[in-house]
Design an enzyme around this catalytic site. Sequence first.
Site: not given
Length: 181
Positions: A33, A44
């Site tokens: 996550n 990310h």
Amino acid sequence: MAKPTAAELAAATTRTLPDVIAPNLAVLFCGINPGLYSGATGHHFARPGNRFWPTLHRSGFTPRQLQPSEQLELLEYGLGITNVVARTTARADELTKDELLAGALALTERARRYTPKFVAVAGISAYRGGFGRPKAVMGPQPELIGGSRLWVLPNPSGLNAHYQAADLAAAFAELRAAARS
């Protein structure tokens, strides 16, 4: 990219990140996550010290080391990024078993929809918990996920002391070789 402030990190607890995804990728990398740093920046694997981007380059997936802000360039290389669980947390151990199970189902649906050749889960604990495979080991898995081949990689977090940079690159390079064959 400027380092997020404490207030920006605190506000990131309500954020999710959009997937970097397209149909028919060679590899769809799947983090556990997003962390707060990633939530605050919108990229990310953004926390300094996370070894995802250097490892992609060292393993031969990318011709140069990309920065998190260049994440969309992954699509040019047939690569993408998603997460098992969408919500941001300070630590992955804040996720519940139910979140991991629901995330595994959602990931299966994404794999079915986008048909990557491989789905690579970066984190053995998340894979074991989310997919109900308590004895799973690193590397290729016997089952498919949404029709895609499944691979488990070490978590590239700087907190994962079990894998040094060379070990991570070797694990990723093994997947790269399989994806090219």
